[in-house]
Design a protein around this motif. Structure first.
Motif, PDB file in Angstrom:
ATOM      1  N   GLY A 127      35.708  37.560  42.692  1.00  0.00           N
ATOM      2  CA  GLY A 127      35.696  36.229  42.085  1.00  0.00           C
ATOM      3  C   GLY A 127      36.854  35.979  41.156  1.00  0.00           C
ATOM      4  N   HIS A 128      37.786  36.947  41.002  1.00  0.00           N
ATOM      5  CA  HIS A 128      38.948  36.721  40.146  1.00  0.00           C
ATOM      6  C   HIS A 128      40.048  37.705  40.514  1.00  0.00           C
ATOM      7  CE1 HIS A 128      36.597  39.877  38.078  1.00  0.00           C
ATOM      8  NE2 HIS A 128      37.811  40.369  37.760  1.00  0.00           N
ATOM      9  N   TYR A 129      41.276  37.401  40.025  1.00  0.00           N
ATOM     10  CA  TYR A 129      42.415  38.285  40.232  1.00  0.00           C
ATOM     11  C   TYR A 129      42.571  39.187  38.997  1.00  0.00           C
ATOM     12  CZ  TYR A 129      43.593  35.070  44.012  1.00  0.00           C
ATOM     13  OH  TYR A 129      43.553  34.306  45.138  1.00  0.00           O
ATOM     14  N   ARG A 130      43.447  40.239  39.133  1.00  0.00           N
ATOM     15  CA  ARG A 130      43.632  41.182  38.035  1.00  0.00           C
ATOM     16  C   ARG A 130      44.221  40.507  36.804  1.00  0.00           C
ATOM     17  NH1 ARG A 130      47.420  46.482  38.648  1.00  0.00           N
ATOM     18  NH2 ARG A 130      48.925  44.814  39.058  1.00  0.00           N
ATOM     19  N   CYS A 180      41.458  39.149  34.889  1.00  0.00           N
ATOM     20  CA  CYS A 180      40.298  40.050  34.724  1.00  0.00           C
ATOM     21  C   CYS A 180      40.035  40.309  33.224  1.00  0.00           C
ATOM     22  CB  CYS A 180      40.540  41.364  35.455  1.00  0.00           C
ATOM     23  SG  CYS A 180      39.207  42.565  35.239  1.00  0.00           S
ATOM     24  N   PRO A 181      38.841  40.095  32.711  1.00  0.00           N
ATOM     25  CA  PRO A 181      38.537  40.338  31.286  1.00  0.00           C
ATOM     26  C   PRO A 181      38.768  41.794  30.873  1.00  0.00           C
ATOM     27  CG  PRO A 181      36.844  38.983  32.297  1.00  0.00           C
ATOM     28  CD  PRO A 181      37.698  39.479  33.412  1.00  0.00           C
ATOM     29  N   ASP A 223      41.977  46.008  28.106  1.00  0.00           N
ATOM     30  CA  ASP A 223      42.706  47.283  28.163  1.00  0.00           C
ATOM     31  C   ASP A 223      44.178  47.084  27.850  1.00  0.00           C
ATOM     32  OD1 ASP A 223      40.354  48.452  28.840  1.00  0.00           O
ATOM     33  OD2 ASP A 223      40.788  48.585  30.997  1.00  0.00           O
ATOM     34  N   LEU A 224      44.729  45.949  28.276  1.00  0.00           N
ATOM     35  CA  LEU A 224      46.136  45.658  28.003  1.00  0.00           C
ATOM     36  C   LEU A 224      46.359  45.471  26.510  1.00  0.00           C
ATOM     37  CD1 LEU A 224      48.959  45.082  29.213  1.00  0.00           C
ATOM     38  CD2 LEU A 224      48.315  42.665  29.336  1.00  0.00           C
ATOM     39  N   LYS A 225      45.417  44.819  25.852  1.00  0.00           N
ATOM     40  CA  LYS A 225      45.535  44.587  24.420  1.00  0.00           C
ATOM     41  C   LYS A 225      45.480  45.891  23.624  1.00  0.00           C
ATOM     42  CE  LYS A 225      43.418  41.888  20.706  1.00  0.00           C
ATOM     43  NZ  LYS A 225      42.331  40.943  20.346  1.00  0.00           N
ATOM     44  N   GLU A 226      44.675  46.821  24.099  1.00  0.00           N
ATOM     45  CA  GLU A 226      44.537  48.103  23.417  1.00  0.00           C
ATOM     46  C   GLU A 226      45.587  49.120  23.840  1.00  0.00           C
ATOM     47  OE1 GLU A 226      40.595  49.398  24.073  1.00  0.00           O
ATOM     48  OE2 GLU A 226      39.666  47.740  22.955  1.00  0.00           O
ATOM     49  N   GLY A 227      46.427  48.746  24.807  1.00  0.00           N
ATOM     50  CA  GLY A 227      47.513  49.621  25.243  1.00  0.00           C
ATOM     51  C   GLY A 227      47.088  50.684  26.208  1.00  0.00           C
ATOM     52  N   HIS A 228      45.948  50.509  26.866  1.00  0.00           N
ATOM     53  CA  HIS A 228      45.474  51.522  27.802  1.00  0.00           C
ATOM     54  C   HIS A 228      46.075  51.381  29.184  1.00  0.00           C
ATOM     55  CE1 HIS A 228      42.827  52.817  24.713  1.00  0.00           C
ATOM     56  NE2 HIS A 228      41.888  51.855  24.877  1.00  0.00           N
ATOM     57  N   VAL A 229      46.694  50.222  29.493  1.00  0.00           N
ATOM     58  CA  VAL A 229      47.270  50.007  30.825  1.00  0.00           C
ATOM     59  C   VAL A 229      48.679  49.454  30.692  1.00  0.00           C
ATOM     60  CG1 VAL A 229      45.023  49.613  31.912  1.00  0.00           C
ATOM     61  CG2 VAL A 229      46.281  47.698  30.934  1.00  0.00           C
ATOM     62  N   HIS A 231      41.741  45.756  39.505  1.00  0.00           N
ATOM     63  CA  HIS A 231      41.556  46.533  38.264  1.00  0.00           C
ATOM     64  C   HIS A 231      40.113  47.016  38.096  1.00  0.00           C
ATOM     65  CE1 HIS A 231      42.652  47.884  34.244  1.00  0.00           C
ATOM     66  NE2 HIS A 231      41.508  47.328  33.796  1.00  0.00           N
ATOM     67  N   CYS A 232      39.186  46.070  38.253  1.00  0.00           N
ATOM     68  CA  CYS A 232      37.782  46.445  38.065  1.00  0.00           C
ATOM     69  C   CYS A 232      37.000  46.455  39.363  1.00  0.00           C
ATOM     70  CB  CYS A 232      37.112  45.507  37.066  1.00  0.00           C
ATOM     71  SG  CYS A 232      36.954  43.808  37.707  1.00  0.00           S
TER      72      CYS A 232
END
Length: 314
Positions: free
Chosen positions: A282-285, A288-289, A294-300, A277-278
Motif C-alpha cells: 500500500g506504499h513505497y519505501r 514508509c513510516p 530509521d532514517l531519522k535515527e541514522g539506522h539506514v 523496506h518493511c
C-alpha cells in the motif's frame, strides 16, 4: 360563340405572349395556384395589348340603325374576345372549363377572380407563410425552388412588405441546407454578397456538375466555389489530415502495452504495491513510516546515497 380548344391565328399570332401561357400554368380546381395563373395571364395579355378585353366590360351589341363602322368594331371585339376566351379555357382544369363554356373572356376572368381572389391581407399572409416554410425537398431541382421563393418575395413587395435582401438570402440558404450545406457555410464564412440571380446561377450549375460527375456534393461544391472565386483559396489541392495513425512499432511504453492487451507494472494499483523496506503493501519505501523513522535515527542509508552505509543496528 367559338369554343374551340385553341385560339385562331387571325387575331392572336403564333408569337403571341398570351398563347404561350396556355400549357405552362393550368388553373387548378381549388384555385391554389390562382395567383400564379392570374399573374401569367395579365402579363401576357398586357404584352399583346389585349388586357382591356379581360378587365373592361364588352360593348353593347349595336342596334339595326348603327353605322357600319360601329358594327365592324363590335364584330372585331367579339372575335378577339372569343380568341382570348379560348386561351383562358385552355389554361384551366377540365372541371373549370365546363363551367365557363357559355361565358365571354371578360366574364370568365371576372368569375375566376370572384371565386379565388383574396384580400391583400390574406395574400400577404399566404405569401409570407410559403416563403418562410419553403424547403428543398429530396429529388427537387434547386432552380424552380429558388424562383418560387423569389416570386413570394415579389408578391410581398407588391403588397407593400419589403424584406431586406440579407434576410431573403439567409432564408434561401436555410431552405437548401440539406443538399447544399457546404455552399451555405462558405457563403457565410467568406462574407459573400451575391444577387438572387447570381446565387441561382451558382447553385443550378453546381447541381448540374453533381449530376454529371456523380460525386459527393461537398467535393463538387468546393470545386465550384473555387472556380467562381467566392473566397476559397486556389491551388491548395486536397487538404491533408492533420494527424496520422502511428504504426505499432512507434508506440512505446504504456500506449503499446494497452494496445497489445498486456498492461505493464506502471498500471498496477497502489494498494498492490510492496514496500522494499518493511515488505508491507500500500506504499513505497520513500513514504514508509518505518523507513522515515530509521532514517531519522541514522539506522539506514538515504535512498540514492552512494557512500558507505551506516553500520548502526536497527
Amino acid at each position: 360563340m367559338a369554343t374551340s380548344s385553341t385560339p385562331s391565328n387571325k387575331s392572336l399570332g403564333k408569337d403571341s405572349w398570351l398563347r404561350s401561357v396556355m400549357d405552362k400554368c393550368i388553373l387548378k380546381d381549388d384555385g391554389s395556384n390562382f395567383l400564379e395563373w392570374e399573374s401569367n395571364i395579365k402579363s401576357a395579355a398586357l404584352s399583346d395589348n389585349v388586357l382591356t378585353y379581360l378587365t373592361d366590360a364588352p360593348p353593347i351589341k349595336p342596334g339595326p340603325r348603327a353605322s357600319s363602322a360601329v358594327r365592324t368594331a363590335y364584330d372585331d371585339h367579339v372575335r378577339m374576345s372569343n380568341d382570348i376566351k379560348n386561351v383562358l379555357i385552355w389554361s384551366m382544369s377540365p372541371k373549370l372549363k365546363l363551367s365557363c363554356i357559355s361565358l365571354n373572356a371578360y366574364e370568365i376572368f371576372a368569375r375566376m377572380i370572384t371565386m379565388f381572389s383574396q384580400t391583400p391581407k390574406v395574400r400577404q399572409y399566404d405569401a409570407a407563410a410559403c416563403f418562410f416554410e419553403a424547403k428543398l425537398e429530396r429529388g427537387q431541382k434547386v432552380g424552380p425552388h429558388l424562383l418560387k421563393m423569389v416570386e413570394y418575395v415579389d408578391i410581398l413587395e407588391r403588397l407593400g412588405y419589403n424584406i431586406p435582401k440579407t434576410l431573403v438570402v439567409d432564408r434561401i440558404l436555410h431552405s437548401i441546407r440539406t443538399k447544399f450545406a457546404h455552399f451555405r457555410v462558405n457563403y457565410n464564412m467568406n462574407g459573400i454578397d451575391k444577387s438572387y440571380h447570381e446565387i441561382h446561377e451558382l447553385l443550378t450549375q453546381a447541381e448540374r456538375d453533381m449530376e454529371a460527375s456523380g460525386s459527393d456534393n461537398r467535393d463538387v461544391l468546393t470545386m465550384k466555389l473555387k472556380n467562381m472565386s467566392l473566397g476559397v483559396k486556389k491551388g491548395k489541392g486536397k487538404e491533408k489530415p492533420q494527424f496520422k495513425k502511428s504504426s505499432k512499432k512507434h508506440n512505446k511504453g504504456k500506449g503499446k502495452a494497452v494496445e497489445n492487451g498486456n498492461p505493464k507494472a506502471k498500471s498496477v494499483k497502489l494498494s498492490e504495491t510492496e514496500c522494499f523496506h518493511c515488505n508491507g503493501k500500500g506504499h513505497y519505501r520513500r513514504s514508509c513510516p518505518k523507513y522515515l523513522e530509521d532514517l531519522k535515527e541514522g539506522h539506514v542509508t538515504p535512498i540514492g546515497f552512494k557512500g558507505r552505509a551506516s553500520t548502526s543496528k536497527r
